[in-house]
Design a protein around this motif. Structure first.
Motif, PDB file in Angstrom:
ATOM      1  N   ASP A  96       4.927  -2.846  18.384  1.00  0.00           N
ATOM      2  CA  ASP A  96       4.280  -4.137  18.562  1.00  0.00           C
ATOM      3  C   ASP A  96       5.254  -5.125  19.193  1.00  0.00           C
ATOM      4  OD1 ASP A  96       2.552  -6.234  18.471  1.00  0.00           O
ATOM      5  OD2 ASP A  96       2.724  -6.544  16.313  1.00  0.00           O
ATOM      6  N   ARG A 113      -3.884  -0.338  20.341  1.00  0.00           N
ATOM      7  CA  ARG A 113      -4.915  -0.291  19.311  1.00  0.00           C
ATOM      8  C   ARG A 113      -6.277   0.025  19.926  1.00  0.00           C
ATOM      9  NH1 ARG A 113      -5.316  -4.475  14.541  1.00  0.00           N
ATOM     10  NH2 ARG A 113      -3.154  -4.588  15.139  1.00  0.00           N
ATOM     11  N   TYR A 173       0.862 -11.053   8.734  1.00  0.00           N
ATOM     12  CA  TYR A 173      -0.217 -10.966   7.760  1.00  0.00           C
ATOM     13  C   TYR A 173      -0.044 -12.100   6.762  1.00  0.00           C
ATOM     14  CZ  TYR A 173      -0.712  -6.332   9.737  1.00  0.00           C
ATOM     15  OH  TYR A 173      -0.887  -5.300  10.596  1.00  0.00           O
ATOM     16  N   TRP A 180      -7.283  -4.337   7.822  1.00  0.00           N
ATOM     17  CA  TRP A 180      -6.430  -3.204   8.188  1.00  0.00           C
ATOM     18  C   TRP A 180      -7.293  -1.993   8.532  1.00  0.00           C
ATOM     19  CZ3 TRP A 180      -2.461  -3.642   3.639  1.00  0.00           C
ATOM     20  CH2 TRP A 180      -1.447  -4.516   4.002  1.00  0.00           C
ATOM     21  N   ASP A 229      -3.572   1.173  11.161  1.00  0.00           N
ATOM     22  CA  ASP A 229      -2.651   0.182  10.583  1.00  0.00           C
ATOM     23  C   ASP A 229      -2.080   0.700   9.270  1.00  0.00           C
ATOM     24  OD1 ASP A 229      -3.203  -1.568  12.658  1.00  0.00           O
ATOM     25  OD2 ASP A 229      -4.735  -2.665  11.528  1.00  0.00           O
ATOM     26  N   THR A 287       0.540   3.379   9.995  1.00  0.00           N
ATOM     27  CA  THR A 287       1.768   2.791  10.528  1.00  0.00           C
ATOM     28  C   THR A 287       2.514   2.021   9.455  1.00  0.00           C
ATOM     29  OG1 THR A 287       0.643   2.556  12.648  1.00  0.00           O
ATOM     30  CG2 THR A 287       2.696   1.367  12.378  1.00  0.00           C
TER      31      THR A 287
END
Length: 196
Positions: A87, A99, A152, A161, A165, A168
């Motif tokens: 990211d 994504r 977050y 999520w 996600d 990961t």
């Protein structure tokens, strides 16, 4: 003459016995003092050896804990590096372009589905503030700070999520973390707080 010698002999024997007793007592006392001194020295030597062993063990434990701390910090830095590669924009845990290419495997539950207008209102309210993530069991202040660093900040962020996600995050944060339970709990808390 015998009468004169008898008291002298008896007196001599008594004084010899007394002198023997005093000399024996004095020797015994010295012998006891010597043993006591020897035992005290042995005790002091043993005590100093135990103290030295304890100091060595403490130093060894300190060095081992320092090495373990450095190893953990290196692993943490390696994981942060991997996360930043996933990211680069820092907006979430996974790059949005990546994504979009990933398939969605997590099914959305009915209680998470809302009308578009209500969802937009909730998104607007959630983006302007941050929620107390420590109300979710298993998230403490330190972990809340880590999640905030990762972008977050609200219950809604955690409730959204995806399975990718979760995978990961699970690899980056450790397998012991119950991410899916956190996501479900965050959805409940968001629903209670915002009434959506």
């Amino acid at each position: 003459m015998m009468d004169v010698l008898t008291p002298i002999v008896v007196l001599g024997l008594l004084s010899a016995a007394s002198a023997g007793f005093v000399v024996g007592w004095w020797f015994r006392r010295r012998q006891m003092a010597g043993r006591e001194l020897t035992l005290k020295r042995q005790f002091d030597n043993r005590l100093s050896a135990i103290e030295q062993d304890a100091r060595q063990m403490l130093e060894r434990a300190r060095l081992e804990s320092e090495a373990a701390r450095r190893k953990i910090e290196a692993e943490r830095d390696r994981l942060y590096s991997r996360l930043s590669k996933l990211d680069p924009e820092g907006s979430g845990i996974v790059n949005p372009s990546r994504r979009a290419r990933l398939s969605r495997t997590r099914t959305v539950r009915k209680r998470h589905m809302r009308p578009a207008a209500a969802a937009e209102r909730a998104r607007a309210r959630a983006s302007s503030e941050s929620d107390d993530l420590t109300r979710i069991k298993g998230i403490g202040p330190a972990f809340e700070a880590r999640l905030n660093e990762m972008g977050y900040r609200t219950y809604l962020d955690l409730a959204r999520w995806t399975s990718e996600d979760l995978d990961t995050l699970g690899k980056g944060l450790g397998a012991r973390i119950r991410l899916e339970e956190w996501s479900d709990r965050a959805a409940e808390l968001h629903s209670r707080k915002y009434g959506t």
